[in-house]
Design a protein around this motif. Structure first.
Motif, PDB file in Angstrom:
ATOM      1  N   HIS A   1       0.813  -1.163   0.187  1.00 33.60           N
ATOM      2  CA  HIS A   1      -0.164  -0.001  -0.130  1.00 33.60           C
ATOM      3  C   HIS A   1       0.776   1.037   0.017  1.00 33.60           C
ATOM      4  O   HIS A   1       2.007   1.179   0.155  1.00 33.60           O
ATOM      5  CB  HIS A   1      -0.881  -0.006   1.384  1.00 33.60           C
TER       6      HIS A   1
ATOM      7  N   ASP B   1       0.918   4.947   1.978  1.00 30.25           N
ATOM      8  CA  ASP B   1       0.147   5.654   3.042  1.00 30.25           C
ATOM      9  C   ASP B   1      -0.774   6.617   2.629  1.00 30.25           C
ATOM     10  O   ASP B   1      -1.807   7.184   3.432  1.00 30.25           O
ATOM     11  CB  ASP B   1       1.165   6.305   3.986  1.00 30.25           C
TER      12      ASP B   1
ATOM     13  N   VAL C   1      -4.616   6.135   3.171  1.00 28.28           N
ATOM     14  CA  VAL C   1      -5.131   6.195   4.543  1.00 28.28           C
ATOM     15  C   VAL C   1      -5.397   7.608   4.803  1.00 28.28           C
ATOM     16  O   VAL C   1      -5.617   7.773   5.941  1.00 28.28           O
ATOM     17  CB  VAL C   1      -4.634   5.336   5.659  1.00 28.28           C
ATOM     18  N   THR C   2      -5.414   8.530   3.734  1.00 29.35           N
ATOM     19  CA  THR C   2      -5.614   9.983   4.011  1.00 29.35           C
ATOM     20  C   THR C   2      -6.764  10.380   3.068  1.00 29.35           C
ATOM     21  O   THR C   2      -7.166   9.737   2.127  1.00 29.35           O
ATOM     22  CB  THR C   2      -4.460  10.939   3.724  1.00 29.35           C
TER      23      THR C   2
ATOM     24  N   HIS D   1      -6.492   1.958  -4.822  1.00 33.75           N
ATOM     25  CA  HIS D   1      -6.217   0.972  -3.872  1.00 33.75           C
ATOM     26  C   HIS D   1      -7.863   0.303  -3.705  1.00 33.75           C
ATOM     27  O   HIS D   1      -8.660   0.791  -4.238  1.00 33.75           O
ATOM     28  CB  HIS D   1      -5.926   1.637  -2.355  1.00 33.75           C
TER      29      HIS D   1
ATOM     30  N   ALA E   1     -10.122  -2.319  -0.853  1.00 30.21           N
ATOM     31  CA  ALA E   1     -10.273  -2.468   0.445  1.00 30.21           C
ATOM     32  C   ALA E   1     -10.041  -4.296   0.635  1.00 30.21           C
ATOM     33  O   ALA E   1     -10.142  -4.687   1.615  1.00 30.21           O
ATOM     34  CB  ALA E   1     -11.712  -2.083   0.852  1.00 30.21           C
TER      35      ALA E   1
ATOM     36  N   THR F   1      -6.368  -2.576   3.093  1.00 31.99           N
ATOM     37  CA  THR F   1      -6.363  -1.607   1.908  1.00 31.99           C
ATOM     38  C   THR F   1      -5.095  -1.672   1.248  1.00 31.99           C
ATOM     39  O   THR F   1      -4.124  -1.495   1.764  1.00 31.99           O
ATOM     40  CB  THR F   1      -6.248  -0.155   2.920  1.00 31.99           C
TER      41      THR F   1
ATOM     42  N   ARG G   1      -6.624  13.335   7.956  1.00 32.71           N
ATOM     43  CA  ARG G   1      -7.784  13.028   8.853  1.00 32.71           C
ATOM     44  C   ARG G   1      -8.204  14.116   9.741  1.00 32.71           C
ATOM     45  O   ARG G   1      -7.818  13.906  10.768  1.00 32.71           O
ATOM     46  CB  ARG G   1      -7.050  11.689   9.357  1.00 32.71           C
TER      47      ARG G   1
ATOM     48  N   LYS H   1     -14.908   8.460   6.231  1.00 31.43           N
ATOM     49  CA  LYS H   1     -14.018   7.302   5.971  1.00 31.43           C
ATOM     50  C   LYS H   1     -12.590   7.586   6.627  1.00 31.43           C
ATOM     51  O   LYS H   1     -12.175   8.867   6.111  1.00 31.43           O
ATOM     52  CB  LYS H   1     -13.881   7.012   4.573  1.00 31.43           C
TER      53      LYS H   1
ATOM     54  N   HIS I   1     -10.079   5.832   5.438  1.00 35.20           N
ATOM     55  CA  HIS I   1      -9.370   5.311   4.436  1.00 35.20           C
ATOM     56  C   HIS I   1     -10.141   5.677   3.046  1.00 35.20           C
ATOM     57  O   HIS I   1     -11.211   5.923   2.967  1.00 35.20           O
ATOM     58  CB  HIS I   1      -8.943   3.688   4.272  1.00 35.20           C
ATOM     59  N   ARG I   2      -9.271   5.872   1.796  1.00 29.84           N
ATOM     60  CA  ARG I   2     -10.027   6.304   0.740  1.00 29.84           C
ATOM     61  C   ARG I   2     -10.816   5.274   0.198  1.00 29.84           C
ATOM     62  O   ARG I   2     -11.889   5.450  -0.653  1.00 29.84           O
ATOM     63  CB  ARG I   2      -9.042   6.522  -0.394  1.00 29.84           C
TER      64      ARG I   2
END
Length: 293
Positions: A140, A142, A145-146, A186, A188, A192, A250, A289, A291-292
């Motif tokens: 993944h 990082d 997850v933004t 990405h 799920a 992720t 976030r 959310k 994560h994206r």
């Protein structure tokens, strides 16, 4: 300790750099002592409730939680920075040695990003690779997850192991230079992870490093966890920092100023306020959310 010019060039060229021996045992020990106290406190409660037959009080930091969790998995639940909220951890997030490394890449106006984790990758004795989860992560970036609105923010990951991170203990694997391609889509499924058909055909490097070192990564650098085939827990910290004023990725969780030349009074030094910010954020219903995907 600041990064050298060559280390900065390596980071800018490859999307990662490993800064060896930034910390001494004295820098880590308050964090480790705090984790041990939390484990002991939880163990005493669960033992009194009849859920934990054996306390394993003589076992070392690197082994004890594994033995306790085999008896009672509950002891390891929500074992993360924002749930534990320890004062030693708060102090370490603002550690001068760490922030001097961060400043080498982000400048003098720094905020601690709310995406931060304490990870305990348990030994895996099963067949095949260690299952995907918080203890092990798939390929993944990082950035995945933004939130989308932080695309312009330079959010850098600073990953540190509380034990030696080796191929045996489950160090990370990293794809060098791929960050230049930007964000990869990405999915799920299976955690992720980068869509398999988009995964670059690049030979990864094993990010082995000694305890006290930092693996620094661009938010677009693909990386993954590997299986811990040792007899100890691979404890690690996954911290991120960004320039103050930039979107954190976030916004429903608290970021806070850790260093400022322009406005030093804005630096958060109040541990109780840090706790309040996290408790308030976690007490609200989840409407966005994390994560994206």
């Amino acid at each position: 300790m600041s990064l050298s010019l060559n280390q900065i060039i390596d980071f800018q060229t490859n999307g990662y750099v490993i800064a060896e021996d930034v910390f001494t045992p004295a820098d880590w020990q308050p964090v480790i002592d705090e984790i041990e106290r939390i484990i002991s406190a939880r163990a005493v409660i669960l033992h009194a409730e009849g859920k934990l037959p054996e306390l394993h009080e003589d076992e070392p930091f690197e082994r004890r939680l594994t033995l306790l969790a085999r008896q009672c998995p509950e002891i390891a639940r929500q074992f993360d920075i924002m749930f534990l909220l320890g004062p030693a951890m708060f102090d370490f997030l603002r550690n001068d040695k760490l922030l001097s490394v961060v400043e080498s890449l982000l400048g003098r106006e720094l905020s601690c990003n709310p995406i931060q984790h304490l990870r305990h990758k348990m030994p895996w004795k099963g067949e095949g690779e260690q299952p995907i989860g918080m203890e092990n992560v798939p390929w993944h970036q990082d950035a995945a997850v933004t939130s989308d609105d932080s695309e312009a923010s330079e959010i850098i990951t600073f990953w540190m192991s509380l034990v030696d991170a080796t191929a045996e203990t489950g160090c990370m694997e990293i794809m060098p230079e791929v960050f230049k391609a930007g964000y990869l889509e990405h999915q799920a499924e299976g955690g992720t992870t980068i869509v398999p058909t988009l995964l670059p055909h690049v030979k990864p490097i094993k990010a082995e490093c000694r305890k006290g070192s930092i693996v620094i990564m661009n938010k677009y650098t693909p990386h993954r966890g590997t299986t811990n085939r040792s007899d100890i827990i691979r404890w690690s910290l996954d911290l991120r920092y960004h320039k103050t004023g930039a979107r954190s990725g976030r916004n429903f969780h608290p970021s806070f100023v850790v260093r400022s030349a322009a406005n030093p009074d804005n630096v958060l030094t109040d541990y109780n306020e840090w706790c309040r910010l996290w408790k308030e954020a976690l007490g609200k219903p989840a409407t966005q959310k994390a994560h994206r995907v």
